[in-house]
Design a protein around this motif. Sequence first.
Motif, PDB file in Angstrom:
ATOM      1  N   LEU A 154       0.930  -1.200   0.022  1.00  0.00           N
ATOM      2  CA  LEU A 154       0.101  -0.055  -0.003  1.00  0.00           C
ATOM      3  C   LEU A 154       0.671   1.313  -0.028  1.00  0.00           C
ATOM      4  O   LEU A 154       1.966   1.293   0.671  1.00  0.00           O
ATOM      5  N   VAL A 155       0.523   2.092  -0.888  1.00  0.00           N
ATOM      6  CA  VAL A 155       1.420   3.346  -0.991  1.00  0.00           C
ATOM      7  C   VAL A 155       0.789   4.379  -0.208  1.00  0.00           C
ATOM      8  O   VAL A 155      -0.594   4.667  -0.380  1.00  0.00           O
ATOM      9  N   PRO A 166      -2.186   0.420  -5.066  1.00  0.00           N
ATOM     10  CA  PRO A 166      -3.303   0.988  -4.132  1.00  0.00           C
ATOM     11  C   PRO A 166      -2.546   1.951  -3.271  1.00  0.00           C
ATOM     12  O   PRO A 166      -1.775   1.943  -2.846  1.00  0.00           O
ATOM     13  N   THR A 167      -3.368   3.205  -3.057  1.00  0.00           N
ATOM     14  CA  THR A 167      -2.816   4.122  -2.348  1.00  0.00           C
ATOM     15  C   THR A 167      -4.101   4.657  -1.101  1.00  0.00           C
ATOM     16  O   THR A 167      -4.980   4.541  -1.463  1.00  0.00           O
ATOM     17  N   LYS A 314      -6.950  -5.841   4.327  1.00  0.00           N
ATOM     18  CA  LYS A 314      -7.828  -6.234   3.099  1.00  0.00           C
ATOM     19  C   LYS A 314      -7.176  -6.620   1.685  1.00  0.00           C
ATOM     20  O   LYS A 314      -7.573  -7.866   1.199  1.00  0.00           O
ATOM     21  N   LEU A 315      -6.035  -6.111   1.486  1.00  0.00           N
ATOM     22  CA  LEU A 315      -5.303  -6.475   0.424  1.00  0.00           C
ATOM     23  C   LEU A 315      -4.555  -7.780   0.618  1.00  0.00           C
ATOM     24  O   LEU A 315      -4.421  -8.542  -0.331  1.00  0.00           O
ATOM     25  N   VAL A 321      -8.699  -3.281  -3.439  1.00  0.00           N
ATOM     26  CA  VAL A 321      -8.749  -1.928  -2.626  1.00  0.00           C
ATOM     27  C   VAL A 321      -8.839  -0.604  -3.515  1.00  0.00           C
ATOM     28  O   VAL A 321      -7.694  -0.547  -4.540  1.00  0.00           O
ATOM     29  N   GLU A 322      -9.593   0.087  -3.767  1.00  0.00           N
ATOM     30  CA  GLU A 322      -9.689   1.253  -4.409  1.00  0.00           C
ATOM     31  C   GLU A 322      -8.566   2.471  -3.748  1.00  0.00           C
ATOM     32  O   GLU A 322      -8.524   2.400  -2.321  1.00  0.00           O
ATOM     33  N   ASN A 323      -8.117   3.356  -4.349  1.00  0.00           N
ATOM     34  CA  ASN A 323      -7.438   4.529  -3.921  1.00  0.00           C
ATOM     35  C   ASN A 323      -8.431   4.984  -2.933  1.00  0.00           C
ATOM     36  O   ASN A 323      -9.409   5.490  -3.335  1.00  0.00           O
ATOM     37  N   THR A 324      -7.855   5.323  -1.597  1.00  0.00           N
ATOM     38  CA  THR A 324      -8.644   6.275  -0.512  1.00  0.00           C
ATOM     39  C   THR A 324      -8.004   7.320  -0.219  1.00  0.00           C
ATOM     40  O   THR A 324      -6.928   7.440   0.083  1.00  0.00           O
ATOM     41  N   SER A 325      -8.933   8.273   0.101  1.00  0.00           N
ATOM     42  CA  SER A 325      -8.275   9.495   0.570  1.00  0.00           C
ATOM     43  C   SER A 325      -8.787   9.621   2.132  1.00  0.00           C
ATOM     44  O   SER A 325      -9.841   9.341   2.496  1.00  0.00           O
TER      45      SER A 325
END
Lengths: 346, 346
Positions: A154-155, A166-167, A314-315, A321-325
Amino acid sequence: MVLARTKVTISDVAKAAGVSNSAVSYALNDKPGVSDATRNKVLRVAEEMGWLPNSAAKALSDASTKSIGIVFASKPETMAVDSYTMELLGGLGTELEKNGYSLLLRFASDRNRALDAHREWIASGSVDGVLIHDVEIGDSRIELYRKHPEIPALVLGAPSLAGGLPTMYTDDAAGARLIVDYLHELGHRHIARVAGPERLGHTFIRDRAFAEETSAMGMYYDCLHADYSPEEGGDCTIRLLTFPERPTAIVYDSDSMAIAGLRVANSRDMSVPNDLSIVSWDDSFACTAVTPPLTALWRDIPRLGNRVASLLLKLIAGEHVENTSESPYELEIRGSTAAPSVISNE
Amino acid sequence: MVLARTKVTISDVAKAAGVSNSAVSYALNDKPGVSDATRNKVLRVAEEMGWLPNSAAKALSDASTKSIGIVFASKPETMAVDSYTMELLGGLGTELEKNGYSLLLRFASDRNRALDAHREWIASGSVDGVLIHDVEIGDSRIELYRKHPEIPALVLGAPSLAGGLPTMYTDDAAGARLIVDYLHELGHRHIARVAGPERLGHTFIRDRAFAEETSAMGMYYDCLHADYSPEEGGDCTIRLLTFPERPTAIVYDSDSMAIAGLRVANSRDMSVPNDLSIVSWDDSFACTAVTPPLTALWRDIPRLGNRVASLLLKLIAGEHVENTSESPYELEIRGSTAAPSVISNE
């Protein structure tokens, strides 16, 4: 019962074969990056020494290490003034613990050694997933984990920097606009910024947003880059205040640099906020402890750590996993900012 | 290649057998603490479920996990204001990295869960050694690792608290005397202290040393205990200043409590250091950032981390380690301490 058998490590094989650790890792993991001659030599030596890949042995009993890896590539001295990292680790670790996961930390002395640590994890399978933070533009870690989807990464950074990984990201451009618009409304027309290292992706994103927004507002804007240390933060402040046309407000990319800037202003008998307004990008206890307390951009960092942990789990579970803000920044207005005094900037 | 085999964990066995995780751990590791009936049941269920001890599987390929474990039992919010821990981790991690070792961190919500995490490590063999910090008087972790010498444990604390386990310690009594003697020389005759939690071993050692030294010097001494948070540090300060005969100097067991105390003094129009002297036990960047900067007890924490790492690696290598003392404290004298004003304490 643990058998007293000596471990054969990648380093042992590298020494015996007379090649680098990375070469051994590539060869044993059947990846490009070494010649066929080297690969064959490594495989022969490894076999002679009785090397067994951890991941294979692990699969006998245990397909999971129940740990998430993070590699740090900063000096211990810099980390000591970095409340962001400790809050992030706390939030991350607390959420992982609820799921029986641990944090595996490595402290590399530079970016190349950090990359070696990641390669070792990929070769050994010692972690179930990794968090990549402090992303650079063209970061080699991104390329590495794109090639190794078997270890979810995860980034913590903007999707534009993450090469499709995914970020979890914050809208830093929105944070920059929040600060610029607030200072403009107070009446500032010439502001400056002491930014973080230029190679970091989030520094670049903030650089652009500050330049665009000040330009749109018709303001003058100076920017210097530093390493987040109080020393460089203070030094950049001196340079900014030495210009004949000096800014009436300075924004700092870390709380320790902002506090160093406040100290420089005090030592020159400049009153904060009357002669100079100061804004810190990250809020902290130290921001509230100084006189005057610093106006700062706030976000809930322990909660960010919690959410990062959930996404990583989750990953690891194989979910998409969507990019999440993150929840957006808020500006905590305190005593270090005010309208510029009328005689300034002459 | 990792086989997609589901891991059977201690928790899974516990659930299936209808007993606690600890009972499973005791039974599988052939330790006292469970009845024979429970032990037999656990062993039968574990065998049926195909459970394999990690340590046995590990020994097939690898007698070493190349990691050192630390369990934290503090809230993320408290850790965020704790520069000591971050400096310690940085120093520890940097030295471990040179030897190819990582740090494995767990974040437990309380002391009991922290103990469970240690029990799991002992059962699974997931770490080569552990660091035990924040030692309480009669700490259960000490007893646990005395019974499990197969996992070397280093105690960061006084030998008197360590039950014979090897220690790295600072002479906290000497630090207390350093502060008391300095304040006495300035002319203070009534001092107070806002201490850390009473259950911690190092708090007790400091409590005793402050009481003895102030008594030997013929000084009055008040002491209140807090949880290191700025909130409780401020609250204790208010209570101390409300006594009609108030102290002329207050010593705080952490920098964030000292800064909270400074804020309370400012809010009551008391001048620091003229009306009240303030000393912080641990030095930090924040101590130097406030006005006036705080007199503080200093030690080289990253270097302490380095030395702790070296001792742990020696223990893991099977070498004998003597109790080792840190380099002594030094008093950094800054603007927050001065002679008491003559009208005080009437």
